[in-house]
Motif scaffolding. Structure first.
Motif, PDB file in Angstrom:
ATOM      1  N   GLN A  31      14.222 -13.438   7.779  1.00  0.00           N
ATOM      2  CA  GLN A  31      13.648 -14.678   8.305  1.00  0.00           C
ATOM      3  C   GLN A  31      14.759 -15.582   8.881  1.00  0.00           C
ATOM      4  O   GLN A  31      14.636 -16.110   9.986  1.00  0.00           O
ATOM      5  N   GLU A  32      15.828 -15.707   8.115  1.00  0.00           N
ATOM      6  CA  GLU A  32      16.952 -16.553   8.522  1.00  0.00           C
ATOM      7  C   GLU A  32      17.606 -16.028   9.803  1.00  0.00           C
ATOM      8  O   GLU A  32      17.944 -16.791  10.712  1.00  0.00           O
ATOM      9  N   PHE A  33      17.784 -14.702   9.866  1.00  0.00           N
ATOM     10  CA  PHE A  33      18.358 -14.061  11.048  1.00  0.00           C
ATOM     11  C   PHE A  33      17.536 -14.396  12.287  1.00  0.00           C
ATOM     12  O   PHE A  33      18.077 -14.799  13.322  1.00  0.00           O
ATOM     13  N   ARG A  34      16.198 -14.241  12.162  1.00  0.00           N
ATOM     14  CA  ARG A  34      15.327 -14.502  13.309  1.00  0.00           C
ATOM     15  C   ARG A  34      15.354 -15.964  13.734  1.00  0.00           C
ATOM     16  O   ARG A  34      15.418 -16.278  14.918  1.00  0.00           O
ATOM     17  N   GLU A  35      15.261 -16.859  12.764  1.00  0.00           N
ATOM     18  CA  GLU A  35      15.193 -18.284  13.094  1.00  0.00           C
ATOM     19  C   GLU A  35      16.479 -18.772  13.749  1.00  0.00           C
ATOM     20  O   GLU A  35      16.448 -19.495  14.740  1.00  0.00           O
ATOM     21  N   PHE A  36      17.610 -18.366  13.181  1.00  0.00           N
ATOM     22  CA  PHE A  36      18.890 -18.807  13.748  1.00  0.00           C
ATOM     23  C   PHE A  36      19.080 -18.216  15.143  1.00  0.00           C
ATOM     24  O   PHE A  36      19.466 -18.914  16.081  1.00  0.00           O
ATOM     25  N   ARG A  37      18.790 -16.922  15.275  1.00  0.00           N
ATOM     26  CA  ARG A  37      18.899 -16.229  16.561  1.00  0.00           C
ATOM     27  C   ARG A  37      18.072 -16.943  17.625  1.00  0.00           C
ATOM     28  O   ARG A  37      18.555 -17.246  18.720  1.00  0.00           O
ATOM     29  N   GLU A  38      16.825 -17.245  17.294  1.00  0.00           N
ATOM     30  CA  GLU A  38      15.942 -17.835  18.276  1.00  0.00           C
ATOM     31  C   GLU A  38      16.347 -19.273  18.606  1.00  0.00           C
ATOM     32  O   GLU A  38      16.355 -19.680  19.767  1.00  0.00           O
ATOM     33  N   ARG A  39      16.668 -20.049  17.569  1.00  0.00           N
ATOM     34  CA  ARG A  39      17.079 -21.434  17.794  1.00  0.00           C
ATOM     35  C   ARG A  39      18.327 -21.492  18.685  1.00  0.00           C
ATOM     36  O   ARG A  39      18.384 -22.267  19.640  1.00  0.00           O
ATOM     37  N   MET A  40      19.326 -20.656  18.414  1.00  0.00           N
ATOM     38  CA  MET A  40      20.565 -20.714  19.175  1.00  0.00           C
ATOM     39  C   MET A  40      20.397 -20.122  20.579  1.00  0.00           C
ATOM     40  O   MET A  40      21.008 -20.613  21.533  1.00  0.00           O
ATOM     41  N   ASN A  41      19.570 -19.057  20.725  1.00  0.00           N
ATOM     42  CA  ASN A  41      19.295 -18.540  22.073  1.00  0.00           C
ATOM     43  C   ASN A  41      18.712 -19.648  22.948  1.00  0.00           C
ATOM     44  O   ASN A  41      19.099 -19.806  24.106  1.00  0.00           O
ATOM     45  N   ARG A  42      17.774 -20.424  22.374  1.00  0.00           N
ATOM     46  CA  ARG A  42      17.149 -21.525  23.119  1.00  0.00           C
ATOM     47  C   ARG A  42      18.200 -22.590  23.442  1.00  0.00           C
ATOM     48  O   ARG A  42      18.274 -23.079  24.559  1.00  0.00           O
ATOM     49  N   VAL A 102      11.589  -8.765  16.620  1.00  0.00           N
ATOM     50  CA  VAL A 102      12.879  -9.443  16.624  1.00  0.00           C
ATOM     51  C   VAL A 102      12.679 -10.950  16.527  1.00  0.00           C
ATOM     52  O   VAL A 102      13.402 -11.640  15.813  1.00  0.00           O
ATOM     53  N   ASP A 103      11.700 -11.484  17.245  1.00  0.00           N
ATOM     54  CA  ASP A 103      11.469 -12.923  17.225  1.00  0.00           C
ATOM     55  C   ASP A 103      10.228 -13.253  16.400  1.00  0.00           C
ATOM     56  O   ASP A 103       9.281 -12.464  16.346  1.00  0.00           O
ATOM     57  N   PRO A 104      10.201 -14.420  15.725  1.00  0.00           N
ATOM     58  CA  PRO A 104       9.047 -14.787  14.904  1.00  0.00           C
ATOM     59  C   PRO A 104       7.797 -14.855  15.779  1.00  0.00           C
ATOM     60  O   PRO A 104       7.878 -15.195  16.969  1.00  0.00           O
ATOM     61  N   PRO A 105       6.616 -14.537  15.245  1.00  0.00           N
ATOM     62  CA  PRO A 105       5.387 -14.556  16.045  1.00  0.00           C
ATOM     63  C   PRO A 105       5.104 -15.972  16.563  1.00  0.00           C
ATOM     64  O   PRO A 105       5.443 -16.963  15.925  1.00  0.00           O
ATOM     65  N   GLY A 106       4.526 -16.055  17.771  1.00  0.00           N
ATOM     66  CA  GLY A 106       4.124 -17.351  18.321  1.00  0.00           C
ATOM     67  C   GLY A 106       5.256 -18.139  18.948  1.00  0.00           C
ATOM     68  O   GLY A 106       5.117 -19.304  19.269  1.00  0.00           O
ATOM     69  N   HIS A 107       6.403 -17.507  19.146  1.00  0.00           N
ATOM     70  CA  HIS A 107       7.551 -18.177  19.776  1.00  0.00           C
ATOM     71  C   HIS A 107       7.900 -17.471  21.083  1.00  0.00           C
ATOM     72  O   HIS A 107       7.737 -16.274  21.200  1.00  0.00           O
ATOM     73  N   ASP A 108       8.412 -18.230  22.043  1.00  0.00           N
ATOM     74  CA  ASP A 108       8.928 -17.627  23.265  1.00  0.00           C
ATOM     75  C   ASP A 108      10.353 -17.137  23.029  1.00  0.00           C
ATOM     76  O   ASP A 108      11.067 -17.695  22.201  1.00  0.00           O
TER      77      ASP A 108
END
Lengths: 138, 138, 138, 138, 138, 138
Positions: free
Chosen positions: C15-26, C129-135
């Motif tokens: 969960q942490e991997f996905r959230e950090f990855r997605e937040r920082m990619n954005r 790879v990315d949490p559901p419901g996120h771009d």
């Protein structure tokens, strides 16, 4: 942070390293993947005493782990070095060679290596790679 | 190719390695760059006997050079190992540890290391890092 | 530790991997740095099916990540391999090739890779790879 | 330089690569070092078809060799890819993944890989890792 | 060897480096592989002056090439540094940082870098990455 | 997670990085290992202004740390870059060069670098490598 709590922290990290290492070695072993299991066996064999004694082979393993900058591998070989009787002074000299060959990029790993070495020297710490009473996974 | 001409080739490579190494060490030394010259001095110091003897330190240097896959560094440490009296069997065991730690990507360097070792064992080959009658550049 | 709490741990890490990855990619995407954003786009493009299908390209990406010993990259490619339908047996064989090419220094990363693979196979785990419901950020 | 003499050069390099590789594999095999010989055998085994076919495993090997920037390993896997029937377009796509994962530092190796690929496509070039009529050293 | 013939050797190596680099850049460009050609374009873009001037970006490129120990990349960035006006003293200081970060394993590359720098300073040497009168392949 | 708690997290990581770094630098210094202490001194010296100013040398250090993918070294050099006055835009351009040279394997480190940079820009964050009121260990 008090020195006591630092000791606690390092002890926890050491415990966690051992438990995860052992649990996953067992898990991988049970998968019965021929190539991987044979490689694990060969990995053990490479450090058996021969024309070079066990200590010198662990020095070779620790030196290689330092310049490749792998904390888990460094931790494993430092614990093994202590187990088979290398003195702290001898381990520090391997750290020195690794630092010179690998450069300043090795420094963060050197810090963690020295922290582990201090933890292993703390009275009451069990100096072994695997927790007592467990079989090796490989 | 006859075995004789192969010997000639390896001998030429060894000669070229030594000459270039020595010429450039001298050139770098003469530049009087403080950081670089001090690093060269420190590099020599790291392998001096201490709590570990010279042989064990050369083993650490050879092992690190193998996994970092640097042909010139491997050549240097193999020649030094022979100079200070490690047996071929001992050198082969370091090659084995380096291969296991570093993986199949080490194999091309292993081939060149063994070729050099054979050349150093050929009757008449001078086993030293620097050509006779020359001062070390560092 | 009970097996249940281990599952919880691995789930938290995923969960942490996905959230950090997605937040920082954005975050990186919004910086509008031309070179970096174009590289991210190119990175996506390299894995699109062409003469090789998507599975084979993910195998290439996983193999490269293993020998370069990057846990986040290994995690990303293992999740992608599962998403697009590689079997566990196929993933294990890539782990085997990566271990042989990269050597024992790969083992700590292999342990974490297998732990992640087990977590992805746990009933109820969302394999993406990315949490559901996120771009995607890139 | 005429294109013809360039072809000659590449052909010589290919011939030299094969001869040295085969001679040293045989030399190492004859040393009967248990750890090294078993590793060579295991190296062969990792690429045997299983849940993944031989082509996908060679892709994994080529991709790993590219990012670790080992010219001899890249050469070996490109020749193997051609031998077992990967198209040039497929090989180029692996080169692309390797370049993206490994960055511009891979470019000099990419140049030599493409030069080799062109040489292998030249009429009359024998596409095999080992010279015809010889046994494999490992 | 006389100093003159050494000069000749270094000059030949420089010529060979340029010719091979240019020929293969053109060859790769003509392949029209989208991912690879876009990466080559992006590689050029990263060094264009922006908030940092061109000299500082070349320093970043040279430093990265040194610690990754890629002779061709080091040669490319040293020639570029000379082309855009960095002094020899400035280049030596980058070599020093690269040596300290990367360690003694960088030394063989340092030797070849200094040899190239001396060749570029030899009267009559053309200091440019690509031969005069040729278009860049990328 | 709210943005506020993310800020708290990054702040904790930064605090932990500084405390561990400083505590272990002091510990290593007190060991009085000649080779290691001299190397630490030399490491400081390599970044002193000379023919290149301090900013350019920090750019060289950051670029090298990025491609060698060492989070602690990247963190150290980003903090130093901010301390001596590089703009965020300039730091982003070094990240871009590091990404292009090192490839997509650098991306996880890029994410953590940008997260740190944002934390350093948060009002109230102290931008220095060592905590205020402490002596440097080396």
């Amino acid at each position: 942070m008090t020195e006591r709590s630092e000791g606690k922290q390092a002890q926890d990290r050491l415990q966690e390293f051992r438990e995860f290492r052992e649990r996953m070695n067992r898990r991988i072993f049970e998968q019965k993947d021929l190539v991987i299991n044979r490689f694990f066996a060969l990995d053990g064999q490479a450090y058996k005493p021969g024309a070079l004694d066990e200590k010198t082979k662990e020095v070779a393993g620790l030196s290689a782990s330092l310049v490749l900058r792998c904390d888990d591998c460094i931790a494993y070989h430092i614990i093994r070095c202590k187990e088979i009787g290398l003195s702290d002074q001898q381990i520090w000299e391997v750290l020195g060679v690794g630092l010179i060959v690998g450069g300043s990029i090795v420094i963060p790993h050197l810090r963690r290596a020295v922290d582990l070495l201090d933890e292993l020297n703390r009275p009451g710490t069990v100096v072994s790679v695997d927790p007592p009473g467990h079989d090796h996974g490989s």
